[in-house]
Design a protein around this motif. Structure first.
Motif, PDB file in Angstrom:
ATOM      1  N   PRO A 175       0.629  -1.150  -0.003  1.00 56.10           N
ATOM      2  CA  PRO A 175       0.029   0.092  -0.098  1.00 56.10           C
ATOM      3  C   PRO A 175       1.013   1.411   0.090  1.00 56.10           C
ATOM      4  CG  PRO A 175      -0.704  -1.515   1.662  1.00 56.10           C
ATOM      5  CD  PRO A 175       0.492  -1.994   1.226  1.00 56.10           C
ATOM      6  N   LYS A 176       0.354   2.335  -0.741  1.00 57.94           N
ATOM      7  CA  LYS A 176       1.000   3.561  -0.665  1.00 57.94           C
ATOM      8  C   LYS A 176       0.282   4.493   0.279  1.00 57.94           C
ATOM      9  CE  LYS A 176       3.167   1.976  -4.400  1.00 57.94           C
ATOM     10  NZ  LYS A 176       4.601   1.708  -4.207  1.00 57.94           N
ATOM     11  N   LEU A 177       1.138   5.458   0.672  1.00 57.83           N
ATOM     12  CA  LEU A 177       0.697   6.634   1.540  1.00 57.83           C
ATOM     13  C   LEU A 177      -0.010   7.461   0.845  1.00 57.83           C
ATOM     14  CD1 LEU A 177       0.451   7.324   4.492  1.00 57.83           C
ATOM     15  CD2 LEU A 177       2.380   9.192   3.909  1.00 57.83           C
ATOM     16  N   LEU A 178      -1.428   7.514   1.318  1.00 56.58           N
ATOM     17  CA  LEU A 178      -2.278   8.635   0.688  1.00 56.58           C
ATOM     18  C   LEU A 178      -2.052   9.925   0.673  1.00 56.58           C
ATOM     19  CD1 LEU A 178      -5.886   7.370   1.962  1.00 56.58           C
ATOM     20  CD2 LEU A 178      -4.741   6.932  -0.275  1.00 56.58           C
ATOM     21  N   PRO A 179      -2.178  10.774  -0.497  1.00 54.06           N
ATOM     22  CA  PRO A 179      -1.610  12.404  -0.546  1.00 54.06           C
ATOM     23  C   PRO A 179      -2.051  13.289   0.648  1.00 54.06           C
ATOM     24  CG  PRO A 179      -2.415  11.565  -2.602  1.00 54.06           C
ATOM     25  CD  PRO A 179      -2.799  10.247  -1.549  1.00 54.06           C
ATOM     26  N   LYS A 180      -3.214  12.999   1.448  1.00 56.42           N
ATOM     27  CA  LYS A 180      -3.642  13.639   2.294  1.00 56.42           C
ATOM     28  C   LYS A 180      -2.949  13.462   3.525  1.00 56.42           C
ATOM     29  CE  LYS A 180      -7.364  10.592   4.304  1.00 56.42           C
ATOM     30  NZ  LYS A 180      -8.789  10.347   4.715  1.00 56.42           N
ATOM     31  N   TYR A 181      -2.051  12.577   3.961  1.00 56.92           N
ATOM     32  CA  TYR A 181      -0.987  12.292   4.874  1.00 56.92           C
ATOM     33  C   TYR A 181       0.340  12.612   4.437  1.00 56.92           C
ATOM     34  CZ  TYR A 181      -5.115   9.352   6.746  1.00 56.92           C
ATOM     35  OH  TYR A 181      -6.116   8.906   7.008  1.00 56.92           O
ATOM     36  N   GLN A 182       0.353  13.460   3.341  1.00 62.02           N
ATOM     37  CA  GLN A 182       1.980  13.841   2.792  1.00 62.02           C
ATOM     38  C   GLN A 182       2.189  15.086   3.320  1.00 62.02           C
ATOM     39  OE1 GLN A 182       2.880  12.287  -0.816  1.00 62.02           O
ATOM     40  NE2 GLN A 182       1.572  10.490  -0.662  1.00 62.02           N
ATOM     41  N   VAL A 183       2.971  15.538   3.711  1.00 60.95           N
ATOM     42  CA  VAL A 183       3.477  16.791   4.237  1.00 60.95           C
ATOM     43  C   VAL A 183       4.067  17.388   2.659  1.00 60.95           C
ATOM     44  CG1 VAL A 183       3.629  16.760   6.592  1.00 60.95           C
ATOM     45  CG2 VAL A 183       5.830  16.325   5.103  1.00 60.95           C
ATOM     46  N   LYS A 184       4.224  18.953   2.605  1.00 63.10           N
ATOM     47  CA  LYS A 184       4.616  19.478   1.641  1.00 63.10           C
ATOM     48  C   LYS A 184       6.042  19.778   1.778  1.00 63.10           C
ATOM     49  CE  LYS A 184       0.527  21.382  -0.639  1.00 63.10           C
ATOM     50  NZ  LYS A 184      -0.234  20.303  -0.241  1.00 63.10           N
ATOM     51  N   ALA A 225      20.042  30.049  -6.381  1.00 68.27           N
ATOM     52  CA  ALA A 225      19.009  30.160  -5.628  1.00 68.27           C
ATOM     53  C   ALA A 225      19.268  30.020  -4.150  1.00 68.27           C
ATOM     54  CB  ALA A 225      17.741  29.639  -6.433  1.00 68.27           C
ATOM     55  N   SER A 226      18.495  30.423  -3.136  1.00 72.25           N
ATOM     56  CA  SER A 226      18.738  30.086  -1.758  1.00 72.25           C
ATOM     57  C   SER A 226      17.567  29.528  -1.303  1.00 72.25           C
ATOM     58  CB  SER A 226      19.193  31.201  -1.228  1.00 72.25           C
ATOM     59  OG  SER A 226      20.273  31.899  -1.502  1.00 72.25           O
ATOM     60  N   LYS A 227      17.578  28.614  -0.433  1.00 71.77           N
ATOM     61  CA  LYS A 227      16.582  27.759   0.525  1.00 71.77           C
ATOM     62  C   LYS A 227      15.382  27.521  -0.728  1.00 71.77           C
ATOM     63  CE  LYS A 227      17.941  30.692   4.227  1.00 71.77           C
ATOM     64  NZ  LYS A 227      17.508  31.773   5.400  1.00 71.77           N
ATOM     65  N   VAL A 228      15.932  26.785  -1.615  1.00 74.13           N
ATOM     66  CA  VAL A 228      14.741  26.154  -2.513  1.00 74.13           C
ATOM     67  C   VAL A 228      13.994  25.215  -2.117  1.00 74.13           C
ATOM     68  CG1 VAL A 228      14.482  25.338  -4.937  1.00 74.13           C
ATOM     69  CG2 VAL A 228      16.328  27.141  -4.420  1.00 74.13           C
ATOM     70  N   LEU A 229      12.605  24.939  -1.882  1.00 67.32           N
ATOM     71  CA  LEU A 229      11.945  23.850  -1.719  1.00 67.32           C
ATOM     72  C   LEU A 229      11.664  23.165  -3.177  1.00 67.32           C
ATOM     73  CD1 LEU A 229       9.802  22.354   0.330  1.00 67.32           C
ATOM     74  CD2 LEU A 229       8.251  23.888  -0.291  1.00 67.32           C
ATOM     75  N   THR A 230      11.894  21.697  -2.859  1.00 68.06           N
ATOM     76  CA  THR A 230      11.834  21.016  -4.235  1.00 68.06           C
ATOM     77  C   THR A 230      10.604  20.064  -3.923  1.00 68.06           C
ATOM     78  OG1 THR A 230      12.703  19.006  -3.055  1.00 68.06           O
ATOM     79  CG2 THR A 230      14.347  20.545  -3.752  1.00 68.06           C
ATOM     80  N   PRO A 231      10.260  19.777  -5.074  1.00 65.43           N
ATOM     81  CA  PRO A 231       8.852  18.980  -5.115  1.00 65.43           C
ATOM     82  C   PRO A 231       9.054  17.686  -4.289  1.00 65.43           C
ATOM     83  CG  PRO A 231       9.925  19.429  -7.443  1.00 65.43           C
ATOM     84  CD  PRO A 231      10.774  19.756  -6.469  1.00 65.43           C
ATOM     85  N   TYR A 232      10.079  17.484  -3.850  1.00 62.10           N
ATOM     86  CA  TYR A 232      10.340  16.156  -3.073  1.00 62.10           C
ATOM     87  C   TYR A 232      10.524  16.317  -1.696  1.00 62.10           C
ATOM     88  CZ  TYR A 232      11.841  15.162  -7.638  1.00 62.10           C
ATOM     89  OH  TYR A 232      11.714  15.085  -9.233  1.00 62.10           O
ATOM     90  N   ARG A 233      10.072  17.726  -0.995  1.00 64.03           N
ATOM     91  CA  ARG A 233       9.672  18.117   0.286  1.00 64.03           C
ATOM     92  C   ARG A 233      10.913  18.515   0.977  1.00 64.03           C
ATOM     93  NH1 ARG A 233       6.463  13.716  -2.015  1.00 64.03           N
ATOM     94  NH2 ARG A 233       4.321  14.264  -1.295  1.00 64.03           N
TER      95      ARG A 233
END
Length: 660
Positions: free
Chosen positions: A510-519, A555-563
């Motif tokens: 099973p995968k972790l549902l998106p609603k339980y994933q932080v950004k 660039a500084s302090k870049v938030l990646t798509p991978y959190r």
């Protein structure tokens, strides 16, 4: 000083020393002696009850000594004292015996029977020594771990005589004898409503109101009243008030520690006593060197309970002397010391060294609570102590069954946080996996999640348990009665899910549902990343501007798509040339600069913490070219030119494939 008569008859109890009592009793028949003794001692006979046990001293009108089932404890017709015929035996007199010798004898006894046999051979006994005998009885009984006094002790003639004599005329007792007897009887769980304790407390209160008690007696009385009546009793405030009026120079070291314990019991009134506490904290600096291991532990505990964070000089000095006593602390005392050091944020390399030697030599015999607290201390202070970690790993492999689920979590978490695999890692995690498989349901959900996340930090991925922790049932248990899952749990779940994708591609559960994933893993309260050191970041940024020619190229302090948040990101085209950070097209490669300050490493080392090692590992798996800029390399640079040259070597090395 009052003298307590301890002849074996002990039937005439109107005074503490009775002239001619022996001769009078020798002329009486045995049955008459038995009758008189029974009439005077019956009020102290008590029932033996189930836990929690208290010795009950009945009212004077009570005529029978009974057990819980109602059976008489003395057979009918049998004399209370079996050696009445031995009146002519030579008896010892303590009149000219050194008090220290008496207490030395007491300290050598290992059972209550030995203590009572010793004092039964004495004709007279000063009240302070009689109280000391009661205290020794408490000490030897406490070692057995049972609060109940055995029936043989309750029926012992010497024990009964001590209790009766203390009750009859407490006004004749010295201050020390009075408060010491009260303390000992309180610790022996005598019924607070018994006439014995009521008489002693009344006499103490009378002397207190007259201001007739010295410092030590006030401290002993204060602790006894807390145990008898609770910290809210009005008399306790009077005691504290009188202690405040005394000069601290009059206090012995043990009195200072007792004063801390009294104030600790009244922790809700700490603001009211803070001025007095400040004086005590300052004065205590002068007595620390004279404290025993037990007193050191108790003083640190009181400072924690009273939240004396402003008393750091005292904590530091206590820590200095704690180092000398590490091998001598009892298990509970060492736990309290570690809790205090965690609370005050105190660490000392000499203490760590002493702790390493202690744990490494005794780990297999240490109490599980001590072992788990040592690991918690190392974890909280980020101390990479290889001797401790190796010893604990070996202990868990050999004795995993003696640790509770929460203790197992506290044992394993430091390995992940400190990014360390012991030599027996395979055996350690095999044992852990077997324990989890066998007792999975005994682990609280948050404890289990923290444990599995810690394993993942050091690449010991809990693949066999991922399907369970991503299941709706476990997530519901994790949430409990709360309206939503807490931020830290969500972050740990998200990172475990990312790990399953990047490092466990064979996992198909099973995968972790998106609603339980932080950004983002970087949050103020519960971050899975360490924020960049601001001063170090400013230095590197200045060097990068000099090197690249403009602020536009990174660039500084870049938030990646991978959190993950990258400290500095540099974009490259297909040929390896640097692109402006505003460009999103033709980006062939990204360089992630990890500007690692001291807080990203274990204490006083160059060893990355587990969460930082995982971050860099994941960034590489996601396609980033990771360049580490550790603080200890920057600190060696002496000029701005050296900084630029250093960054040039790091970024434009032959293997980097970056051009400018």
């Amino acid at each position: 000083m009052a003298l307590i008569t301890l002849r074996r008859n002990l039937c005439h109890l109107s005074d503490f020393r009775i002239q001619g009592a022996l001769a009078a009793l020798k002329n009486q028949p045995v049955n008459h002696v038995h009758k008189v003794v029974k009439e005077h001692l019956c009020p102290w006979f008590c029932s033996l009850q189930s836990e929690p046990f208290r010795v009950r001293f009945h009212h004077a009108c009570c005529k029978k000594f009974h057990s819980e089932n109602g059976n008489a404890l003395h057979p009918v017709g049998e004399p209370v004292f079996s050696q009445i015929h031995d009146w002519d035996r030579l008896e010892q007199n303590l009149k000219n015996v050194d008090e220290q010798r008496f207490y030395r004898r007491l300290s050598n006894f290992t059972s209550s029977e030995e203590v009572l046999h010793f004092i039964s051979t004495l004709q007279t006994l000063p009240d302070t020594m009689a109280a000391g005998a009661l205290q020794r009885i408490y000490e030897v009984e406490k070692k057995d771990g049972d609060q109940r006094l055995p029936r043989e002790i309750l029926e012992n003639s010497a024990f009964q005589a001590l209790c009766i004599q203390f009750e009859q005329e407490p006004s004749n007792l010295s201050n020390t004898g009075l408060v010491t007897a009260l303390q000992a009887l309180t610790l022996l769980y005598v019924d607070p409503q018994s006439s014995l304790l009521l008489n002693l407390v009344a006499e103490c209160h009378h002397r207190l109101q007259r201001g007739g008690l010295e410092v030590h007696s006030l401290c002993v009385l204060g602790e006894s009243l807390i145990k008898l009546q609770g910290p809210g009793c009005a008399t306790l405030e009077l005691i504290i008030c009188q202690l405040q009026g005394e000069k601290l120079e009059k206090f012995a070291p043990e009195d200072i520690v007792a004063l801390y314990r009294i104030l600790q019991a009244c922790a809700e009134k700490v603001d009211q006593h803070q001025t007095f506490l400040n004086q005590i904290n300052n004065f205590s600096l002068s007595v620390v060197s004279n404290l025993s291991p037990k007193s050191l532990s108790q003083m640190l505990t009181a400072l924690v309970v009273l939240d004396q964070t402003q008393a750091l000089p005292l904590v530091i000095k206590l820590g200095k002397y704690v180092v000398r006593h590490v091998p001598h602390f009892a298990n509970e005392e060492l736990v309290k010391v570690l809790e205090a050091f965690i609370y005050f944020g105190h660490n000392d390399r000499f203490f760590t060294k002493a702790l390493e030697q202690h744990v490494a030599s005794l780990c297999l015999t240490l109490d599980p609570e001590v072992v788990s607290k040592v690991m918690e201390y190392c974890c909280r202070k980020q101390i990479l102590s290889i001797p401790i970690l190796n010893a604990v790993a070996e202990t868990f492999v050999c004795q995993s069954e003696k640790f509770s689920p929460s203790q197992i979590s506290e044992l394993i978490e430091p390995f992940g946080k400190l990014n360390y695999l012991p030599p027996n890692a395979s055996a350690l995690f095999r044992k852990l996996e077997n324990t989890l498989l066998t007792h999975f349901n005994y682990f609280p959900p948050k404890t289990l999640l923290k444990l599995l996340h810690s394993c993942s930090l050091i690449e010991c991925h809990p693949v066999n348990f991922m399907s369970k922790i991503f299941s709706p049932y476990f997530l519901q248990q994790l949430q409990g009665n709360e309206s939503c899952l807490d931020r830290l749990s969500l972050a740990q779940l998200t990172q475990l899910f990312l790990t399953s994708i990047l490092e466990c591609p064979f996992y198909k559960g099973p995968k972790l549902l998106p609603k339980y994933q932080v950004k983002s893993f970087l949050t103020p309260c519960c971050s899975l990343e360490t924020p960049v050191d601001f001063q170090l970041y400013k230095s590197v940024m200045t060097g990068l501007i000099d090197l690249l020619g403009a602020r536009l190229y990174f660039a500084s302090k870049v938030l990646t798509p991978y959190r993950y948040t990258v400290d500095v990101e540099i974009k490259l085209d297909e040929e390896g040339f640097v692109l402006p950070f505003t460009v999103d097209e033709d980006v062939h490669k990204r360089v992630a600069l990890c500007i690692d300050g001291p807080k990203r490493f274990c204490l006083n080392s160059k060893h990355l913490l587990g969460k930082e090692a995982m971050k860099q590992r994941h960034l590489r798996l996601l396609g980033y070219h990771v360049v580490q800029i550790p603080y200890y390399e920057i600190e060696m640079l002496k000029s701005r030119l050296e900084l630029v040259e250093y960054l040039q070597r790091k970024l434009f090395s032959q293997n980097a494939g970056i051009h400018w």
